[in-house]
Design a protein around this motif. Structure first.
Motif, PDB file in Angstrom:
ATOM      1  N   UNK A  23      65.116  55.025  20.307  1.00 49.04           N
ATOM      2  CA  UNK A  23      63.785  54.911  19.727  1.00 49.04           C
ATOM      3  C   UNK A  23      63.210  56.321  19.650  1.00 49.04           C
ATOM      4  N   UNK A  24      63.135  56.841  18.414  1.00 53.58           N
ATOM      5  CA  UNK A  24      62.736  58.221  18.188  1.00 53.58           C
ATOM      6  C   UNK A  24      61.360  58.298  17.559  1.00 53.58           C
ATOM      7  N   UNK A  25      60.727  59.451  17.718  1.00 56.38           N
ATOM      8  CA  UNK A  25      59.527  59.730  16.940  1.00 56.38           C
ATOM      9  C   UNK A  25      59.931  59.904  15.484  1.00 56.38           C
ATOM     10  N   UNK A  26      58.978  59.748  14.582  1.00 59.80           N
ATOM     11  CA  UNK A  26      59.270  59.913  13.169  1.00 59.80           C
ATOM     12  C   UNK A  26      59.746  61.328  12.879  1.00 59.80           C
ATOM     13  N   UNK A  27      59.144  62.323  13.501  1.00 60.63           N
ATOM     14  CA  UNK A  27      59.566  63.707  13.266  1.00 60.63           C
ATOM     15  C   UNK A  27      61.014  63.929  13.694  1.00 60.63           C
ATOM     16  N   UNK A  28      61.392  63.404  14.839  1.00 62.41           N
ATOM     17  CA  UNK A  28      62.770  63.589  15.309  1.00 62.41           C
ATOM     18  C   UNK A  28      63.761  62.863  14.410  1.00 62.41           C
ATOM     19  N   UNK A  29      63.390  61.678  13.956  1.00 58.49           N
ATOM     20  CA  UNK A  29      64.281  60.938  13.058  1.00 58.49           C
ATOM     21  C   UNK A  29      64.449  61.679  11.733  1.00 58.49           C
ATOM     22  N   UNK A  30      63.354  62.200  11.198  1.00 62.43           N
ATOM     23  CA  UNK A  30      63.445  62.931   9.939  1.00 62.43           C
ATOM     24  C   UNK A  30      64.308  64.178  10.071  1.00 62.43           C
ATOM     25  N   UNK A  31      64.235  64.843  11.208  1.00 63.18           N
ATOM     26  CA  UNK A  31      65.087  66.016  11.427  1.00 63.18           C
ATOM     27  C   UNK A  31      66.555  65.620  11.351  1.00 63.18           C
ATOM     28  N   UNK A  32      66.893  64.449  11.887  1.00 63.22           N
ATOM     29  CA  UNK A  32      68.282  63.989  11.814  1.00 63.22           C
ATOM     30  C   UNK A  32      68.665  63.641  10.379  1.00 63.22           C
ATOM     31  N   UNK A  33      67.744  63.033   9.649  1.00 58.19           N
ATOM     32  CA  UNK A  33      68.049  62.692   8.254  1.00 58.19           C
ATOM     33  C   UNK A  33      68.294  63.955   7.447  1.00 58.19           C
ATOM     34  N   UNK A  34      67.450  64.955   7.631  1.00 54.80           N
ATOM     35  CA  UNK A  34      67.632  66.208   6.894  1.00 54.80           C
ATOM     36  C   UNK A  34      68.966  66.868   7.237  1.00 54.80           C
ATOM     37  N   UNK A  35      69.413  66.690   8.472  1.00 58.18           N
ATOM     38  CA  UNK A  35      70.680  67.283   8.909  1.00 58.18           C
ATOM     39  C   UNK A  35      71.885  66.434   8.546  1.00 58.18           C
ATOM     40  N   UNK A  36      71.643  65.280   7.917  1.00 58.92           N
ATOM     41  CA  UNK A  36      72.753  64.403   7.556  1.00 58.92           C
ATOM     42  C   UNK A  36      73.203  63.517   8.686  1.00 58.92           C
ATOM     43  N   UNK A  37      72.399  63.436   9.742  1.00 63.10           N
ATOM     44  CA  UNK A  37      72.747  62.614  10.899  1.00 63.10           C
ATOM     45  C   UNK A  37      73.220  63.468  12.052  1.00 63.10           C
ATOM     46  N   UNK A  38      73.050  62.949  13.248  1.00 60.36           N
ATOM     47  CA  UNK A  38      73.524  63.640  14.448  1.00 60.36           C
ATOM     48  C   UNK A  38      74.951  63.180  14.730  1.00 60.36           C
ATOM     49  N   UNK A  39      75.863  64.113  14.813  1.00 56.16           N
ATOM     50  CA  UNK A  39      77.279  63.784  14.961  1.00 56.16           C
ATOM     51  C   UNK A  39      77.502  62.890  16.170  1.00 56.16           C
ATOM     52  N   UNK A  40      78.107  61.731  15.933  1.00 61.35           N
ATOM     53  CA  UNK A  40      78.453  60.819  17.007  1.00 61.35           C
ATOM     54  C   UNK A  40      77.294  60.095  17.638  1.00 61.35           C
ATOM     55  N   UNK A  41      76.084  60.292  17.109  1.00 67.69           N
ATOM     56  CA  UNK A  41      74.901  59.682  17.725  1.00 67.69           C
ATOM     57  C   UNK A  41      74.775  58.222  17.303  1.00 67.69           C
ATOM     58  N   UNK A  42      74.316  57.365  18.210  1.00 63.21           N
ATOM     59  CA  UNK A  42      74.016  55.980  17.819  1.00 63.21           C
ATOM     60  C   UNK A  42      72.831  55.954  16.872  1.00 63.21           C
TER      61      UNK A  42
END
Length: 350
Positions: free
Chosen positions: A73-92
């Motif tokens: 359960x992430x903040x919107x800012x943290x989730x958007x950072x992952x989207x911009x990066x194409x996802x966090x490698x191996x992250x659920x």
């Protein structure tokens, strides 16, 4: 009939377990969950807006299930950072909690549950509700029909005269009025509902005062370490129904007012109503022009890496009050239902 069909679909997927097999391929990077009211259940025979409310107990259970399924359960800012990066490698997958409109029950009933789970969240505030100048027209319509024994209302060029003595008649009358008004313009909708509500003695300002946070409450909530405040326009209109100048005022002024009141940057937006008839390419481009880092719709879907190029047209998963069942939530999070709904498309941004 529609609800029965949806329920049958949930049941079929849940019974077969096919959604679990499909989840690794379909669920994308995560989900933006859309909520409105969180409040204890009150049994009512006539509750046409019940889809907009869940109980605190169900929110508690849903957050527990999310974590059990491996969601972060992430903040919107943290989730958007992952989207911009194409996802966090191996992250659920991630889940982001978003609440629309600025209801007081989010503070009273949802916040204790969110604190218990240490769950960050975003609340999208309509400034006109805080100022008691905007209208909860769908609540006005519900309250007017609740009081009426017969509904007389002008919709377009027609005048509807509908029985409303029983709960079943009231439900039928609400649908008969609501959907044609939704299909038309904003001014006609507000005028028709306003006339009906006034005829039944509904105090529309009192409804907003009862249901929505005031500025003091919003300012207090904005200081909470789990909270992010976003904009939800000035008056909660269907933006696509407005001319360009009105639409831009709703987007720009709401952000300015919130930033002045809260003393911090406001960079996230939710489109009111948010379906394709209420927000489309014009609104998506305008949100980007005004500097919003993200904007969410009510278009159903999950977030994929491809959404990095469409951050002002993000889909959400409705945590719907009519389907307060953890099995249904799990089916939605798998992506199987959305793959069918969107005909296999990851993006629905036109």
């Amino acid at each position: 009939m529609r609800d029965r069909i949806i329920g049958a679909g949930f049941a079929a997927l849940g019974a077969t377990g096919l959604h679990r097999l499909a989840a690794p391929r379909l669920r994308g990077l995560g989900a933006l969950l859309m909520l409105h009211h969180v409040r204890p259940r009150v049994a009512r025979d006539f509750a046409p807006n019940a889809m907009l409310e869940i109980t605190p107990d169900f929110l508690d259970a849903a957050l527990t299930r999310l974590r059990a399924l491996g969601y972060r359960i992430l903040s919107l800012d943290d989730a958007l950072a992952e989207v911009r990066a194409g996802g966090a490698a191996g992250a659920p997958p991630f889940a982001v909690l978003t609440f629309d409109d600025g209801y007081r029950d989010n503070l009273v009933h949802a916040l204790p549950v969110l604190e218990k789970h240490r769950a960050p969240f975003t609340i999208y505030v309509t400034t006109g509700y805080a100022e008691r100048t905007a209208r909860l027209w769908w609540v006005e319509l519900e309250e007017a029909i609740r009081r009426a024994s017969r509904v007389e209302v002008r919709v377009g060029d027609d005048t509807l005269s509908l029985p409303a003595a029983t709960a079943a008649e009231k439900r039928a009358a609400f649908k008969a009025v609501y959907w044609p008004l939704r299909a038309g313009g904003e001014d006609r909708l507000l005028a028709a509902v306003g006339e009906l509500a006034a005829g039944q003695g509904v105090d529309r300002r009192a409804l907003v005062e009862e249901l929505c946070m005031d500025w003091r409450e919003i300012e207090d909530l904005a200081r909470h370490p789990l909270a992010t405040v976003g904009a939800h326009t000035l008056t909660h209109p269907r933006l696509a129904k407005l001319d360009a100048a009105e639409m831009r005022t709703e987007l720009g002024a709401a952000r300015s007012i919130l930033e002045d009141r809260l003393g911090r940057s406001v960079v996230h937006l939710a489109y009111p109503v948010g379906d394709p008839a209420s927000a489309g390419r014009r609104e998506f481009d305008a949100a980007a022009t005004f500097g919003y880092a993200s904007a969410v719709t009510t278009r159903p879907g999950l977030v994929h890496a491809e959404h990095a190029a469409h951050l002002t047209a993000l889909p959400r998963v409705s945590v719907n009050g009519l389907w307060q069942d953890l099995r249904h939530l799990e089916v939605l999070l798998s992506g199987a239902a959305f793959a069918l709904w969107n005909r296999g498309r990851k993006l629905n941004v036109a």
